[in-house]
Design an enzyme around this catalytic site. Structure first.
Site, PDB file in Angstrom:
ATOM      1  N   LYS A 190       0.841  -1.208   0.000  1.00  0.00           N
ATOM      2  CA  LYS A 190       0.000   0.000   0.000  1.00  0.00           C
ATOM      3  C   LYS A 190       0.876   1.258   0.000  1.00  0.00           C
ATOM      4  O   LYS A 190       2.100   1.165   0.041  1.00  0.00           O
ATOM      5  CB  LYS A 190      -0.958  -0.020   1.194  1.00  0.00           C
ATOM      6  CG  LYS A 190      -1.820  -1.283   1.272  1.00  0.00           C
ATOM      7  CD  LYS A 190      -2.778  -1.424   0.091  1.00  0.00           C
ATOM      8  CE  LYS A 190      -3.345  -2.822  -0.085  1.00  0.00           C
ATOM      9  NZ  LYS A 190      -4.292  -3.261   0.923  1.00  0.00           N
TER      10      LYS A 190
HETATM   11  C1  PLP Z   1      -5.249  -4.287   1.336  1.00  0.00           C
HETATM   12  C2  PLP Z   1      -6.697  -4.196   1.316  1.00  0.00           C
HETATM   13  C3  PLP Z   1      -7.489  -4.589   2.399  1.00  0.00           C
HETATM   14  C4  PLP Z   1      -6.953  -5.324   3.594  1.00  0.00           C
HETATM   15  O1  PLP Z   1      -5.878  -4.737   4.213  1.00  0.00           O
HETATM   16  P1  PLP Z   1      -4.912  -5.628   5.157  1.00  0.00           P
HETATM   17  O2  PLP Z   1      -4.085  -4.579   5.831  1.00  0.00           O
HETATM   18  O3  PLP Z   1      -4.106  -6.493   4.241  1.00  0.00           O
HETATM   19  O4  PLP Z   1      -5.752  -6.391   6.101  1.00  0.00           O
HETATM   20  C5  PLP Z   1      -8.855  -4.370   2.318  1.00  0.00           C
HETATM   21  N1  PLP Z   1      -9.429  -3.817   1.238  1.00  0.00           N
HETATM   22  C6  PLP Z   1      -8.696  -3.455   0.160  1.00  0.00           C
HETATM   23  C7  PLP Z   1      -9.396  -2.840  -0.999  1.00  0.00           C
HETATM   24  C8  PLP Z   1      -7.324  -3.648   0.155  1.00  0.00           C
HETATM   25  O5  PLP Z   1      -6.616  -3.322  -0.926  1.00  0.00           O
END
Ligand code: PLP
Length: 389
Positions: A190
Protein backbone atom coordinates in the site's frame (compact mmCIF):
# COMPACT_ATOMS: atom_id res chain seq x y z
CA UNK A 1 24.09 -13.83 2.29
CA UNK A 2 22.38 -13.13 -1.05
CA UNK A 3 22.39 -9.48 -1.98
CA UNK A 4 18.72 -8.36 -1.86
CA UNK A 5 19.32 -5.64 -4.48
CA UNK A 6 20.16 -8.33 -7.07
CA UNK A 7 16.69 -9.77 -6.78
CA UNK A 8 15.24 -6.31 -7.22
CA UNK A 9 17.18 -5.84 -10.46
CA UNK A 10 16.22 -9.23 -11.89
CA UNK A 11 12.52 -9.27 -11.16
CA UNK A 12 10.09 -6.42 -11.11
CA UNK A 13 7.28 -6.95 -8.59
CA UNK A 14 3.86 -5.29 -9.09
CA UNK A 15 4.30 -3.31 -5.88
CA UNK A 16 6.96 -2.81 -3.25
CA UNK A 17 7.53 -0.85 -0.05
CA UNK A 18 10.06 1.99 0.30
CA UNK A 19 12.11 1.80 3.51
CA UNK A 20 14.80 4.42 4.06
CA UNK A 21 17.27 5.23 6.85
CA UNK A 22 14.87 7.64 8.59
CA UNK A 23 12.24 4.88 8.76
CA UNK A 24 14.75 2.52 10.37
CA UNK A 25 15.92 5.20 12.83
CA UNK A 26 12.32 5.96 13.88
CA UNK A 27 11.67 2.29 14.70
CA UNK A 28 14.97 1.97 16.59
CA UNK A 29 14.09 5.01 18.73
CA UNK A 30 10.92 3.25 19.91
CA UNK A 31 12.84 0.04 20.62
CA UNK A 32 15.02 2.02 23.04
CA UNK A 33 12.02 3.71 24.71
CA UNK A 34 9.71 2.59 27.47
CA UNK A 35 6.68 1.79 25.28
CA UNK A 36 6.59 -0.85 22.60
CA UNK A 37 2.83 -0.80 22.16
CA UNK A 38 -0.11 1.52 22.99
CA UNK A 39 2.15 4.35 24.10
CA UNK A 40 2.57 7.94 22.92
CA UNK A 41 3.55 7.04 19.35
CA UNK A 42 0.16 5.50 18.54
CA UNK A 43 -1.56 8.75 19.54
CA UNK A 44 0.94 10.79 17.54
CA UNK A 45 0.44 8.67 14.42
CA UNK A 46 -3.33 8.96 14.82
CA UNK A 47 -3.08 12.76 15.05
CA UNK A 48 -0.82 13.02 12.01
CA UNK A 49 -2.99 10.71 9.92
CA UNK A 50 -6.15 12.62 10.87
CA UNK A 51 -4.42 15.90 9.99
CA UNK A 52 -3.29 14.45 6.65
CA UNK A 53 -6.83 13.52 5.58
CA UNK A 54 -8.48 16.46 7.32
CA UNK A 55 -10.62 14.62 9.87
CA UNK A 56 -10.92 15.22 13.62
CA UNK A 57 -10.12 11.64 14.61
CA UNK A 58 -8.34 8.53 13.54
CA UNK A 59 -8.14 5.12 15.19
CA UNK A 60 -5.11 2.93 14.44
CA UNK A 61 -5.72 -0.82 14.24
CA UNK A 62 -3.71 -3.93 13.39
CA UNK A 63 -4.66 -4.24 9.68
CA UNK A 64 -6.90 -2.93 6.95
CA UNK A 65 -9.12 -5.94 7.50
CA UNK A 66 -9.39 -5.09 11.21
CA UNK A 67 -10.26 -1.51 10.19
CA UNK A 68 -13.18 -2.75 8.06
CA UNK A 69 -14.42 -5.11 10.79
CA UNK A 70 -14.13 -2.33 13.40
CA UNK A 71 -15.90 0.23 11.21
CA UNK A 72 -18.84 -2.02 10.34
CA UNK A 73 -19.23 -3.05 14.00
CA UNK A 74 -19.19 0.62 15.06
CA UNK A 75 -22.15 1.51 12.82
CA UNK A 76 -24.07 -1.45 14.27
CA UNK A 77 -23.89 -4.03 11.50
CA UNK A 78 -25.27 -7.22 13.01
CA UNK A 79 -26.57 -10.69 12.19
CA UNK A 80 -29.19 -10.63 9.43
CA UNK A 81 -28.21 -7.20 8.11
CA UNK A 82 -27.14 -6.48 4.55
CA UNK A 83 -24.02 -4.55 3.60
CA UNK A 84 -23.59 -3.33 0.02
CA UNK A 85 -20.05 -4.00 -1.25
CA UNK A 86 -18.48 -3.57 -4.71
CA UNK A 87 -17.93 -6.85 -6.56
CA UNK A 88 -14.43 -5.92 -7.71
CA UNK A 89 -12.40 -5.70 -4.52
CA UNK A 90 -10.15 -7.60 -2.17
CA UNK A 91 -12.07 -10.34 -0.34
CA UNK A 92 -11.55 -8.62 3.03
CA UNK A 93 -14.03 -5.85 2.08
CA UNK A 94 -16.87 -8.38 2.01
CA UNK A 95 -15.47 -10.71 4.67
CA UNK A 96 -15.77 -7.92 7.26
CA UNK A 97 -19.56 -8.02 6.88
CA UNK A 98 -19.56 -11.82 7.16
CA UNK A 99 -17.58 -11.63 10.45
CA UNK A 100 -20.60 -9.81 11.92
CA UNK A 101 -23.14 -12.30 10.61
CA UNK A 102 -24.31 -9.91 7.90
CA UNK A 103 -24.80 -10.69 4.21
CA UNK A 104 -22.65 -8.85 1.66
CA UNK A 105 -24.76 -7.68 -1.28
CA UNK A 106 -22.55 -7.13 -4.32
CA UNK A 107 -22.87 -3.97 -6.41
CA UNK A 108 -21.53 -3.80 -9.94
CA UNK A 109 -18.84 -1.43 -11.21
CA UNK A 110 -18.83 1.13 -14.02
CA UNK A 111 -17.30 -0.41 -17.15
CA UNK A 112 -14.83 2.41 -17.83
CA UNK A 113 -13.34 3.15 -14.37
CA UNK A 114 -14.18 -0.11 -12.54
CA UNK A 115 -15.36 2.07 -9.63
CA UNK A 116 -18.57 1.05 -7.91
CA UNK A 117 -21.61 2.20 -9.90
CA UNK A 118 -24.03 4.36 -7.83
CA UNK A 119 -26.98 3.11 -9.91
CA UNK A 120 -26.13 -0.46 -8.97
CA UNK A 121 -25.91 0.52 -5.27
CA UNK A 122 -29.32 2.21 -5.52
CA UNK A 123 -30.84 -0.92 -7.07
CA UNK A 124 -29.60 -3.08 -4.19
CA UNK A 125 -30.76 -1.02 -1.21
CA UNK A 126 -33.41 -2.74 0.91
CA UNK A 127 -34.88 -2.23 4.40
CA UNK A 128 -32.12 -4.49 5.72
CA UNK A 129 -29.23 -2.42 4.27
CA UNK A 130 -27.09 -1.34 7.23
CA UNK A 131 -24.08 0.17 5.43
CA UNK A 132 -22.73 0.99 1.97
CA UNK A 133 -19.05 0.19 1.44
CA UNK A 134 -17.17 1.98 -1.35
CA UNK A 135 -13.78 1.03 -2.78
CA UNK A 136 -11.39 3.52 -4.39
CA UNK A 137 -10.32 0.94 -6.94
CA UNK A 138 -6.62 1.14 -7.92
CA UNK A 139 -6.30 4.45 -6.03
CA UNK A 140 -8.96 6.50 -7.82
CA UNK A 141 -11.69 7.88 -5.52
CA UNK A 142 -15.17 6.39 -5.87
CA UNK A 143 -17.88 8.88 -6.99
CA UNK A 144 -18.54 9.99 -3.39
CA UNK A 145 -20.88 12.90 -4.20
CA UNK A 146 -23.44 10.61 -5.80
CA UNK A 147 -23.00 7.82 -3.27
CA UNK A 148 -23.23 10.17 -0.26
CA UNK A 149 -26.41 11.75 -1.65
CA UNK A 150 -27.93 8.31 -2.11
CA UNK A 151 -26.83 7.20 1.37
CA UNK A 152 -28.22 10.33 3.06
CA UNK A 153 -31.56 9.82 1.40
CA UNK A 154 -31.65 6.24 2.75
CA UNK A 155 -30.05 7.19 6.09
CA UNK A 156 -27.38 4.52 5.68
CA UNK A 157 -23.72 5.26 6.56
CA UNK A 158 -21.01 5.17 3.89
CA UNK A 159 -17.97 3.16 4.95
CA UNK A 160 -15.08 3.90 2.59
CA UNK A 161 -12.66 1.07 1.98
CA UNK A 162 -9.95 3.57 1.07
CA UNK A 163 -7.14 0.99 1.33
CA UNK A 164 -5.99 1.86 -2.23
CA UNK A 165 -6.27 5.60 -2.04
CA UNK A 166 -4.43 7.28 0.84
CA UNK A 167 -3.12 10.50 -0.71
CA UNK A 168 -5.84 10.85 -3.38
CA UNK A 169 -8.41 13.67 -3.46
CA UNK A 170 -12.03 13.91 -4.61
CA UNK A 171 -13.36 17.37 -5.52
CA UNK A 172 -10.38 18.82 -3.64
CA UNK A 173 -11.20 16.85 -0.46
CA UNK A 174 -8.72 14.22 0.72
CA UNK A 175 -9.77 10.58 0.55
CA UNK A 176 -10.24 9.62 4.18
CA UNK A 177 -12.72 12.44 4.77
CA UNK A 178 -15.41 11.48 2.23
CA UNK A 179 -17.09 8.58 4.06
CA UNK A 180 -18.61 8.54 7.54
CA UNK A 181 -15.81 6.08 8.40
CA UNK A 182 -12.78 5.59 6.15
CA UNK A 183 -10.59 2.49 6.31
CA UNK A 184 -6.90 2.28 5.42
CA UNK A 185 -4.31 -0.50 5.20
CA UNK A 186 -0.59 -0.13 5.79
CA UNK A 187 0.44 -3.46 4.29
CA UNK A 188 3.79 -3.17 2.43
CA UNK A 189 2.24 -2.92 -1.05
CA UNK A 190 0.00 0.00 0.00
CA UNK A 191 1.02 3.66 -0.26
CA UNK A 192 2.65 3.74 3.20
CA UNK A 193 3.49 0.79 5.42
CA UNK A 194 3.68 -0.21 9.09
CA UNK A 195 4.40 -3.83 7.99
CA UNK A 196 0.88 -4.87 9.02
CA UNK A 197 -1.49 -2.12 10.09
CA UNK A 198 -4.58 -0.11 9.41
CA UNK A 199 -6.67 2.83 10.59
CA UNK A 200 -10.11 4.40 10.42
CA UNK A 201 -10.49 8.16 9.97
CA UNK A 202 -13.68 10.04 10.90
CA UNK A 203 -15.20 13.27 12.16
CA UNK A 204 -17.59 11.28 14.35
CA UNK A 205 -16.28 11.33 17.94
CA UNK A 206 -18.92 8.89 19.19
CA UNK A 207 -18.00 6.27 16.59
CA UNK A 208 -14.27 6.89 17.25
CA UNK A 209 -14.76 6.02 20.94
CA UNK A 210 -16.70 2.88 20.06
CA UNK A 211 -13.88 1.85 17.72
CA UNK A 212 -11.19 2.50 20.37
CA UNK A 213 -13.01 0.14 22.70
CA UNK A 214 -13.57 -2.45 19.94
CA UNK A 215 -9.85 -2.65 19.14
CA UNK A 216 -9.03 -3.24 22.83
CA UNK A 217 -11.38 -6.03 24.03
CA UNK A 218 -14.26 -3.61 24.64
CA UNK A 219 -12.45 -2.03 27.61
CA UNK A 220 -13.33 1.53 28.56
CA UNK A 221 -9.67 2.60 29.01
CA UNK A 222 -6.32 1.42 27.66
CA UNK A 223 -3.18 0.47 29.58
CA UNK A 224 -1.54 3.87 29.13
CA UNK A 225 -4.61 5.81 30.27
CA UNK A 226 -4.71 3.72 33.44
CA UNK A 227 -0.98 4.28 34.05
CA UNK A 228 -1.48 8.03 33.64
CA UNK A 229 -4.38 8.04 36.13
CA UNK A 230 -2.55 5.78 38.61
CA UNK A 231 -5.37 3.23 38.53
CA UNK A 232 -5.60 -0.46 37.74
CA UNK A 233 -9.33 -0.90 37.26
CA UNK A 234 -11.20 -1.00 33.98
CA UNK A 235 -14.57 -2.19 32.77
CA UNK A 236 -15.38 -4.31 29.74
CA UNK A 237 -18.56 -2.74 28.43
CA UNK A 238 -18.88 -4.54 25.07
CA UNK A 239 -17.24 -7.43 23.25
CA UNK A 240 -14.07 -6.39 21.44
CA UNK A 241 -10.88 -7.80 19.98
CA UNK A 242 -7.15 -7.26 20.23
CA UNK A 243 -6.80 -5.14 17.10
CA UNK A 244 -4.17 -2.77 18.54
CA UNK A 245 -1.33 -1.34 16.46
CA UNK A 246 2.02 -1.02 18.27
CA UNK A 247 4.17 2.05 18.96
CA UNK A 248 6.90 0.34 16.97
CA UNK A 249 4.68 0.19 13.89
CA UNK A 250 3.27 3.69 14.39
CA UNK A 251 6.81 5.14 14.45
CA UNK A 252 7.30 3.65 11.00
CA UNK A 253 3.92 5.03 9.94
CA UNK A 254 4.82 8.58 11.02
CA UNK A 255 8.12 8.47 9.10
CA UNK A 256 6.36 7.07 6.02
CA UNK A 257 3.47 9.55 6.09
CA UNK A 258 5.90 12.49 5.78
CA UNK A 259 7.12 11.10 2.48
CA UNK A 260 3.75 10.15 1.07
CA UNK A 261 3.18 13.31 -1.05
CA UNK A 262 6.49 12.74 -2.86
CA UNK A 263 5.70 9.07 -3.39
CA UNK A 264 2.25 9.85 -4.80
CA UNK A 265 3.87 12.26 -7.25
CA UNK A 266 6.33 9.56 -8.31
CA UNK A 267 3.47 7.10 -8.80
CA UNK A 268 1.58 9.67 -10.90
CA UNK A 269 4.66 10.36 -13.05
CA UNK A 270 5.23 6.66 -13.67
CA UNK A 271 1.55 6.17 -14.55
CA UNK A 272 1.72 9.07 -17.00
CA UNK A 273 4.77 7.51 -18.64
CA UNK A 274 2.99 4.16 -18.93
CA UNK A 275 -0.05 5.83 -20.51
CA UNK A 276 2.14 7.66 -23.03
CA UNK A 277 4.10 4.52 -23.97
CA UNK A 278 1.05 2.25 -24.18
CA UNK A 279 -0.93 4.64 -26.39
CA UNK A 280 0.27 3.07 -29.62
CA UNK A 281 0.01 -0.59 -28.58
CA UNK A 282 -3.41 -1.84 -29.74
CA UNK A 283 -5.30 -3.90 -27.18
CA UNK A 284 -3.67 -2.54 -24.01
CA UNK A 285 -5.70 0.26 -22.41
CA UNK A 286 -5.35 1.94 -19.00
CA UNK A 287 -8.57 2.46 -17.03
CA UNK A 288 -10.58 5.64 -17.59
CA UNK A 289 -9.98 8.58 -15.24
CA UNK A 290 -12.77 10.43 -13.43
CA UNK A 291 -12.69 14.21 -13.60
CA UNK A 292 -12.51 16.33 -10.42
CA UNK A 293 -10.19 14.00 -8.55
CA UNK A 294 -6.55 13.05 -8.16
CA UNK A 295 -5.40 9.45 -8.31
CA UNK A 296 -3.10 7.80 -5.73
CA UNK A 297 -2.10 5.01 -8.19
CA UNK A 298 -1.86 2.20 -5.71
CA UNK A 299 -2.16 -0.02 -8.81
CA UNK A 300 -1.63 0.53 -12.50
CA UNK A 301 -4.38 -1.53 -14.11
CA UNK A 302 -4.71 -2.07 -17.85
CA UNK A 303 -7.21 -4.05 -19.88
CA UNK A 304 -5.97 -6.59 -22.34
CA UNK A 305 -8.38 -6.88 -25.25
CA UNK A 306 -7.48 -10.36 -26.48
CA UNK A 307 -8.93 -9.63 -29.95
CA UNK A 308 -6.91 -6.49 -30.57
CA UNK A 309 -3.77 -7.62 -28.74
CA UNK A 310 -3.69 -11.14 -30.17
CA UNK A 311 -3.02 -12.76 -26.77
CA UNK A 312 -5.24 -13.41 -23.78
CA UNK A 313 -4.69 -11.76 -20.41
CA UNK A 314 -3.34 -15.02 -19.00
CA UNK A 315 -0.89 -15.33 -21.91
CA UNK A 316 0.31 -11.79 -21.27
CA UNK A 317 0.65 -12.55 -17.56
CA UNK A 318 2.82 -15.63 -18.34
CA UNK A 319 4.86 -13.80 -20.98
CA UNK A 320 5.69 -11.07 -18.47
CA UNK A 321 6.55 -13.66 -15.79
CA UNK A 322 8.98 -15.35 -18.20
CA UNK A 323 10.71 -11.98 -18.53
CA UNK A 324 10.97 -11.45 -14.76
CA UNK A 325 8.02 -9.06 -14.59
CA UNK A 326 5.50 -10.02 -11.96
CA UNK A 327 2.11 -8.64 -12.95
CA UNK A 328 -1.01 -9.40 -10.93
CA UNK A 329 -4.79 -9.53 -11.30
CA UNK A 330 -7.01 -7.38 -9.04
CA UNK A 331 -9.53 -9.02 -8.63
CA UNK A 332 -11.77 -12.03 -9.18
CA UNK A 333 -15.27 -10.69 -8.32
CA UNK A 334 -15.52 -11.61 -4.64
CA UNK A 335 -18.75 -13.60 -4.93
CA UNK A 336 -17.09 -16.04 -7.37
CA UNK A 337 -14.73 -17.30 -4.66
CA UNK A 338 -15.77 -20.82 -3.59
CA UNK A 339 -16.56 -19.67 -0.03
CA UNK A 340 -19.17 -17.19 -1.28
CA UNK A 341 -20.61 -19.66 -3.78
CA UNK A 342 -20.97 -22.25 -1.02
CA UNK A 343 -22.11 -20.03 1.87
CA UNK A 344 -24.30 -17.57 -0.03
CA UNK A 345 -25.14 -19.45 -3.23
CA UNK A 346 -23.78 -16.59 -5.32
CA UNK A 347 -23.75 -17.10 -9.06
CA UNK A 348 -22.30 -15.80 -12.29
CA UNK A 349 -24.31 -12.96 -13.76
CA UNK A 350 -24.69 -11.08 -10.45
CA UNK A 351 -22.44 -8.21 -11.60
CA UNK A 352 -21.94 -8.48 -15.39
CA UNK A 353 -19.55 -5.51 -15.70
CA UNK A 354 -17.23 -6.79 -12.99
CA UNK A 355 -17.25 -10.27 -14.51
CA UNK A 356 -16.51 -8.98 -18.02
CA UNK A 357 -13.75 -6.69 -16.74
CA UNK A 358 -12.15 -9.51 -14.77
CA UNK A 359 -11.35 -11.44 -17.98
CA UNK A 360 -9.08 -8.68 -19.26
CA UNK A 361 -7.58 -6.79 -16.32
CA UNK A 362 -3.90 -6.91 -15.53
CA UNK A 363 -1.95 -4.95 -12.91
CA UNK A 364 1.47 -3.81 -14.18
CA UNK A 365 4.35 -3.00 -11.79
CA UNK A 366 4.13 0.41 -10.12
CA UNK A 367 5.87 1.62 -6.96
CA UNK A 368 7.77 4.79 -6.07
CA UNK A 369 11.29 3.39 -6.48
CA UNK A 370 10.63 2.24 -10.03
CA UNK A 371 12.39 4.26 -12.71
CA UNK A 372 11.31 5.21 -16.22
CA UNK A 373 13.61 2.49 -17.59
CA UNK A 374 11.54 -0.06 -15.66
CA UNK A 375 8.45 1.25 -17.46
CA UNK A 376 10.33 0.87 -20.76
CA UNK A 377 11.20 -2.70 -19.82
CA UNK A 378 7.53 -3.56 -19.19
CA UNK A 379 6.35 -1.84 -22.37
CA UNK A 380 9.10 -3.51 -24.38
CA UNK A 381 8.06 -6.89 -22.99
CA UNK A 382 4.43 -6.22 -23.97
CA UNK A 383 5.52 -5.41 -27.55
CA UNK A 384 7.53 -8.65 -27.69
CA UNK A 385 4.64 -10.71 -26.36
CA UNK A 386 2.29 -9.12 -28.89
CA UNK A 387 4.59 -9.89 -31.83
CA UNK A 388 4.87 -13.49 -30.65
CA UNK A 389 8.44 -13.23 -29.34
C1 PLP B 1 -5.25 -4.29 1.34
C2 PLP B 1 -6.70 -4.20 1.32
C3 PLP B 1 -7.49 -4.59 2.40
C4 PLP B 1 -6.95 -5.32 3.59
O1 PLP B 1 -5.88 -4.74 4.21
P1 PLP B 1 -4.91 -5.63 5.16
O2 PLP B 1 -4.09 -4.58 5.83
O3 PLP B 1 -4.11 -6.49 4.24
O4 PLP B 1 -5.75 -6.39 6.10
C5 PLP B 1 -8.86 -4.37 2.32
N1 PLP B 1 -9.43 -3.82 1.24
C6 PLP B 1 -8.70 -3.45 0.16
C7 PLP B 1 -9.40 -2.84 -1.00
C8 PLP B 1 -7.32 -3.65 0.15
O5 PLP B 1 -6.62 -3.32 -0.93
Amino acid sequence: MPDPTIELLDTLPYGRQTIEEDDIAAVCDVLRSQWLTTGPTVARFEQELAAFVGTRQSVAVSSGTAALHTALAAVGVDAGDEVIVPALTFAATANAAVYLGARPVFADVSADTLLVDPASIAARITRRTKAIVTVDYAGQPAPYDEINTLAERQQVPVIADACHALGATDHGEPVGSRGELNCFSFHPVKSITTAEGGAITTNNGYLAERMRAFRNHGFDTDHRQRAQRGRWNYAMTSLGFNYRLSDLQCALGIAQLRKLPTWIEQRQNLAARYAERLADIPGVTPLALRGECTHAYHLFVVRIDAGAFGRTRDEVFSGLAQRGIRANVHYLPVYLHPFYEQQFGSQRGTCPQAEAAFEGILTLPLFPRMRFFDVERVVGALREIRSGG
